[in-house]
Structures are given as structure tokens and as C-alpha cells.
Design an enzyme around this catalytic site. Structure first.
Site, PDB file in Angstrom:
ATOM      1  N   TYR A 106     -40.182  45.000 -20.013  1.00 33.21           N
ATOM      2  CA  TYR A 106     -40.631  44.644 -21.371  1.00 33.21           C
ATOM      3  C   TYR A 106     -42.163  44.594 -21.437  1.00 33.21           C
ATOM      4  CZ  TYR A 106     -40.565  42.060 -25.831  1.00 33.21           C
ATOM      5  OH  TYR A 106     -40.742  41.668 -27.141  1.00 33.21           O
TER       6      TYR A 106
ATOM      7  N   LYS B  15     -44.661  46.894 -23.815  1.00 32.35           N
ATOM      8  CA  LYS B  15     -45.567  46.349 -24.833  1.00 32.35           C
ATOM      9  C   LYS B  15     -47.036  46.603 -24.484  1.00 32.35           C
ATOM     10  CE  LYS B  15     -42.314  44.823 -27.564  1.00 32.35           C
ATOM     11  NZ  LYS B  15     -42.066  45.525 -28.839  1.00 32.35           N
TER      12      LYS B  15
ATOM     13  N   ASN C 120     -41.107  48.603 -35.401  1.00 29.80           N
ATOM     14  CA  ASN C 120     -40.717  47.237 -35.034  1.00 29.80           C
ATOM     15  C   ASN C 120     -39.523  47.176 -34.087  1.00 29.80           C
ATOM     16  OD1 ASN C 120     -40.170  44.188 -35.640  1.00 29.80           O
ATOM     17  ND2 ASN C 120     -38.302  45.258 -36.273  1.00 29.80           N
TER      18      ASN C 120
ATOM     19  N   VAL D 126     -33.836  55.094 -32.610  1.00 29.78           N
ATOM     20  CA  VAL D 126     -35.286  55.337 -32.512  1.00 29.78           C
ATOM     21  C   VAL D 126     -35.691  56.002 -31.204  1.00 29.78           C
ATOM     22  CG1 VAL D 126     -35.941  53.473 -34.087  1.00 29.78           C
ATOM     23  CG2 VAL D 126     -35.737  52.991 -31.623  1.00 29.78           C
TER      24      VAL D 126
ATOM     25  N   SER E 296     -46.200  42.331 -28.217  1.00 27.83           N
ATOM     26  CA  SER E 296     -45.706  40.996 -27.852  1.00 27.83           C
ATOM     27  C   SER E 296     -46.766  40.327 -26.995  1.00 27.83           C
ATOM     28  CB  SER E 296     -44.407  41.121 -27.046  1.00 27.83           C
ATOM     29  OG  SER E 296     -44.095  39.889 -26.429  1.00 27.83           O
TER      30      SER E 296
ATOM     31  N   SER F 275     -33.071  45.705 -39.946  1.00 20.60           N
ATOM     32  CA  SER F 275     -31.832  45.056 -40.404  1.00 20.60           C
ATOM     33  C   SER F 275     -31.717  43.597 -40.004  1.00 20.60           C
ATOM     34  CB  SER F 275     -30.626  45.815 -39.828  1.00 20.60           C
ATOM     35  OG  SER F 275     -30.737  45.916 -38.420  1.00 20.60           O
TER      36      SER F 275
ATOM     37  N   GLY G 117     -35.950  49.148 -37.109  1.00 23.93           N
ATOM     38  CA  GLY G 117     -35.351  47.857 -36.767  1.00 23.93           C
ATOM     39  C   GLY G 117     -35.457  46.858 -37.903  1.00 23.93           C
TER      40      GLY G 117
HETATM   41  P1  NAP Z   1     -33.794  41.569 -33.132  1.00 23.94           P
HETATM   42  O1  NAP Z   1     -33.566  40.382 -34.003  1.00 23.94           O
HETATM   43  O2  NAP Z   1     -32.986  41.710 -31.891  1.00 23.94           O
HETATM   44  O3  NAP Z   1     -33.643  42.900 -34.033  1.00 23.94           O
HETATM   45  C1  NAP Z   1     -33.849  44.164 -33.436  1.00 23.94           C
HETATM   46  C2  NAP Z   1     -33.803  45.249 -34.487  1.00 23.94           C
HETATM   47  O4  NAP Z   1     -34.073  46.506 -33.838  1.00 23.94           O
HETATM   48  C3  NAP Z   1     -32.443  45.388 -35.160  1.00 23.94           C
HETATM   49  O5  NAP Z   1     -32.640  45.772 -36.499  1.00 23.94           O
HETATM   50  C4  NAP Z   1     -31.794  46.536 -34.375  1.00 23.94           C
HETATM   51  O6  NAP Z   1     -30.813  47.257 -35.120  1.00 23.94           O
HETATM   52  C5  NAP Z   1     -33.015  47.406 -34.113  1.00 23.94           C
HETATM   53  N1  NAP Z   1     -32.833  48.326 -32.978  1.00 23.94           N
HETATM   54  C6  NAP Z   1     -32.665  48.014 -31.671  1.00 23.94           C
HETATM   55  N2  NAP Z   1     -32.500  49.126 -30.926  1.00 23.94           N
HETATM   56  C7  NAP Z   1     -32.566  50.175 -31.800  1.00 23.94           C
HETATM   57  C8  NAP Z   1     -32.445  51.583 -31.650  1.00 23.94           C
HETATM   58  N3  NAP Z   1     -32.222  52.160 -30.452  1.00 23.94           N
HETATM   59  N4  NAP Z   1     -32.563  52.350 -32.763  1.00 23.94           N
HETATM   60  C9  NAP Z   1     -32.770  51.793 -33.981  1.00 23.94           C
HETATM   61  N5  NAP Z   1     -32.888  50.469 -34.180  1.00 23.94           N
HETATM   62  C10 NAP Z   1     -32.783  49.672 -33.101  1.00 23.94           C
HETATM   63  O7  NAP Z   1     -35.317  41.625 -32.645  1.00 23.94           O
HETATM   64  P2  NAP Z   1     -36.605  40.791 -33.145  1.00 23.94           P
HETATM   65  O8  NAP Z   1     -36.662  39.524 -32.383  1.00 23.94           O
HETATM   66  O9  NAP Z   1     -36.661  40.774 -34.624  1.00 23.94           O
HETATM   67  O10 NAP Z   1     -37.787  41.725 -32.560  1.00 23.94           O
HETATM   68  C11 NAP Z   1     -38.413  42.740 -33.355  1.00 23.94           C
HETATM   69  C12 NAP Z   1     -39.629  43.263 -32.605  1.00 23.94           C
HETATM   70  O11 NAP Z   1     -40.545  42.191 -32.327  1.00 23.94           O
HETATM   71  C13 NAP Z   1     -39.298  43.886 -31.234  1.00 23.94           C
HETATM   72  O12 NAP Z   1     -40.143  45.000 -31.005  1.00 23.94           O
HETATM   73  C14 NAP Z   1     -39.627  42.777 -30.259  1.00 23.94           C
HETATM   74  O13 NAP Z   1     -39.945  43.263 -28.981  1.00 23.94           O
HETATM   75  C15 NAP Z   1     -40.830  42.149 -30.939  1.00 23.94           C
HETATM   76  N6  NAP Z   1     -41.081  40.760 -30.525  1.00 23.94           N
HETATM   77  C16 NAP Z   1     -40.162  39.773 -30.788  1.00 23.94           C
HETATM   78  C17 NAP Z   1     -40.442  38.469 -30.393  1.00 23.94           C
HETATM   79  C18 NAP Z   1     -39.497  37.340 -30.667  1.00 23.94           C
HETATM   80  O14 NAP Z   1     -39.799  36.201 -30.223  1.00 23.94           O
HETATM   81  N7  NAP Z   1     -38.388  37.538 -31.372  1.00 23.94           N
HETATM   82  C19 NAP Z   1     -41.633  38.179 -29.717  1.00 23.94           C
HETATM   83  C20 NAP Z   1     -42.528  39.213 -29.453  1.00 23.94           C
HETATM   84  C21 NAP Z   1     -42.252  40.504 -29.877  1.00 23.94           C
HETATM   85  P3  NAP Z   1     -29.193  47.036 -34.826  1.00 23.94           P
HETATM   86  O15 NAP Z   1     -28.902  45.588 -35.089  1.00 23.94           O
HETATM   87  O16 NAP Z   1     -28.518  47.956 -35.762  1.00 23.94           O
HETATM   88  O17 NAP Z   1     -29.007  47.384 -33.382  1.00 23.94           O
END
Ligand code: NAP
Length: 246
Positions: free
Chosen positions: A155, A159, A90, A64, A142, A14, A12
């Protein structure tokens, strides 16, 4: 904190937090492969920017949720760069809904993407890491593993699973020079949270003791700490990076 010359794989990578992790590892001197799923344009942009700066970054399309895909990605990275030392699991999604109306697909998508993926990539990578007698695994959890939010049973379960899994494999891998830790972010400004932030407005900041949302870089700094050569005595830990929410 040293990662210079190390080979890293980030799922993840990108967008959002994953992109910041790819950037900080690459700019600290690691070779970085990262996985994306569907947004090829975003992935290419990350790789192009960093390669133009003189770093070695490789975008790989893979889902993934698939064990065979994880085996192939790891094999391809080891074939290209000869080793794999840092794995950051991630990739993650949300599919919120109350239990009464959550359908089985909403449950399965979140469990497969957030938790089964961690099993897939850890198992695929640890054979190489154990034979190298060196590895750094960092899994993304998370604060939702600890905080009760209505509508996030899938979710929170995923986690909570990541945290238990991480502590367990840390004890299995410690003697082989492989550490396993997790980072548990609070509210970070990414595509994942944009709808919630827009709906809640400034109110959301009042619930965060430092009075701001987190930036992806707040999380990538914590990942860099766990990924570094110097962190060999830190394993089985869950580090909350949440502005004090918990
Ligand atoms: P995001 O901006 O939505 O980005 C998600 C990333 O995961 C993208 O690169 C996406 O690729 C990739 N992805 C999703 N499904 C996939 C799959 N089946 N196979 C391969 N790649 C996949 O998310 P984020 O907010 O950065 O979150 C990243 C991590 O942090 C996650 O595990 C999330 O649960 C955790 N987290 C986030 C927050 C928050 O506040 N943002 C808080 C706590 C935990 P594509 O774009 O190509 O689909």
C-alpha cells in the site's frame, strides 16, 4: 469554489470517500460520472439519490486496473456530455501483510488498483483535457506514503508512486491548462478502515491531534478545492488531510 457546469469523472465513487466526492461535486453543480467495480447496489443508490435531487449523475461499471476499460469510460463520458474537465482517481484497496508472508498477488492487486489505475485514467483523460486546454486531476494518496506501518509495504509503495506520478505529470500538463494534485487522507471512517477502528477502539483517536477520525466529507472538501475553476495556479501539490497526524 466553482465547478458548476463542469463534467467530472470519479473512480470508486460508490462508497466511502468516493461517494462523498461524487455528492459534493454534483451538489456544487457538476455533471458526475463515477466508476464502481462490483457493488452495483451501492452504486445505483448513490446515482438514484443524487438524480432524484435534480443532479446529473451516472454510475459506470468498470475495473480501473484495465487500460481498455479506462479508455472506454472516458470515451463514453465525452460522448454523453461532450467534454471531461475533472478527473478524481479515488478507487483503492488494502491487502495488508508482512513482507515475509505477502504473496505476489497481494502485491500486484494493490499496485494495479491503486497506482496503475491512476496511469490508466490520467492517460485516457489527458488527451481530451489537453485539447480543451482545461483540466483538473486529483489523485488519492494516503499518509501511508510517509508513515511506516508494518504490513503495508504494498500500500505504501502504491501511494508513494501516486505522489511521484502526480508531481511529474503536473509539470508536463501545466502549459495546457491542466492541473494535477493529490490528497493524502489520514484515518477516515469508511468500509476500508472499519476493522482497524473496531480493533483499536478509542486508542486510535489519541494518535490524532484533533482527537477524532476523519469523515469522508473532510476529504471531499479538499478535492472540491483542487477541482474548482479558481484553483488554476495550484498544481503538483500533495495536501494532507489527516487531523494533524503528520
Ligand atoms: P472503500 O470505502 O473501500 O471504497 C472503495 C471504492 O473503490 C469502492 O467504490 C469500490 O467499488 C472501488 N473500487 C475498488 N477496486 C476497484 C476496481 N478494481 N475497479 C473499480 N472500482 C474499484 O475505500 P475508501 O476508504 O473510501 O478509500 C478511497 C480512497 O482513499 C482509496 O484510494 C484509499 O486508498 C484512500 N484512502 C483511504 C483512507 C481511509 O482511512 N479510508 C485513508 C487514506 C487513503 P466496489 O464497491 O464496486 O468494489
Amino acid at each position: 469554489m466553482t465547478v458548476k457546469g463542469r463534467v467530472a469523472l470519479v473512480t470508486g465513487g460508490s462508497r466511502g470517500i468516493g461517494r462523498a466526492i461524487v455528492e459534493s461535486l454534483a451538489r456544487a453543480g457538476a455533471k458526475v460520472a463515477f466508476v464502481y467495480n462490483s457493488n452495483a447496489a451501492a452504486a445505483e443508490e448513490v446515482a438514484n439519490v443524487l438524480n432524484a435531487e435534480g443532479h446529473e449523475v451516472w454510475a459506470i461499471q468498470a475495473d480501473v486496473r484495465s487500460k481498455p476499460a479506462s479508455e472506454k469510460v472516458v470515451a463514453d463520458v465525452v460522448e454523453k456530455w461532450g467534454k471531461l474537465e475533472i478527473l478524481v482517481n479515488n478507487a483503492g484497496i488494502i491487502r495488508d501483510g508482512l513482507l515475509a508472508t505477502m504473496d505476489a498477488q497481494q502485491w500486484q492487486d494493490v499496485i494495479d488498483t491503486n497506482l496503475t489505475s491512476v496511469f490508466n485514467f490520467c492517460q485516457s483523460a489527458t488527451r481530451t483535457m489537453m485539447s480543451q486546454r482545461y483540466g483538473r486531476i486529483i489523485n488519492m494518496s494516503s499518509v501511508a506514503a510517509d508513515v511506516s506501518n508494518p504490513g503495508q509495504a504494498n500500500y505504501a509503495a502504491s501511494k508513494g508512486g501516486v505522489e511521484g506520478f502526480t508531481r511529474c505529470i503536473a509539470t508536463e500538463l501545466a502549459r495546457r491548462g491542466v492541473t494535477a494534485n493529490a490528497v493524502a487522507p489520514g484515518f477516515i471512517e469508511t468500509d476500508m478502515t472499519v476493522a482497524v477502528v473496531n480493533a483499536a477502539g478509542e486508542e486510535i483517536k489519541k494518535k490524532i491531534p484533533v482527537r477524532r477520525l476523519g469523515k469522508p466529507e473532510d476529504i471531499s472538501n479538499a478535492v472540491l478545492f483542487f477541482a474548482a475553476d479558481e484553483s488554476s495556479y495550484v498544481t503538483g501539490q500533495i495536501l494532507k488531510v489527516d487531523g494533524g497526524i503528520l
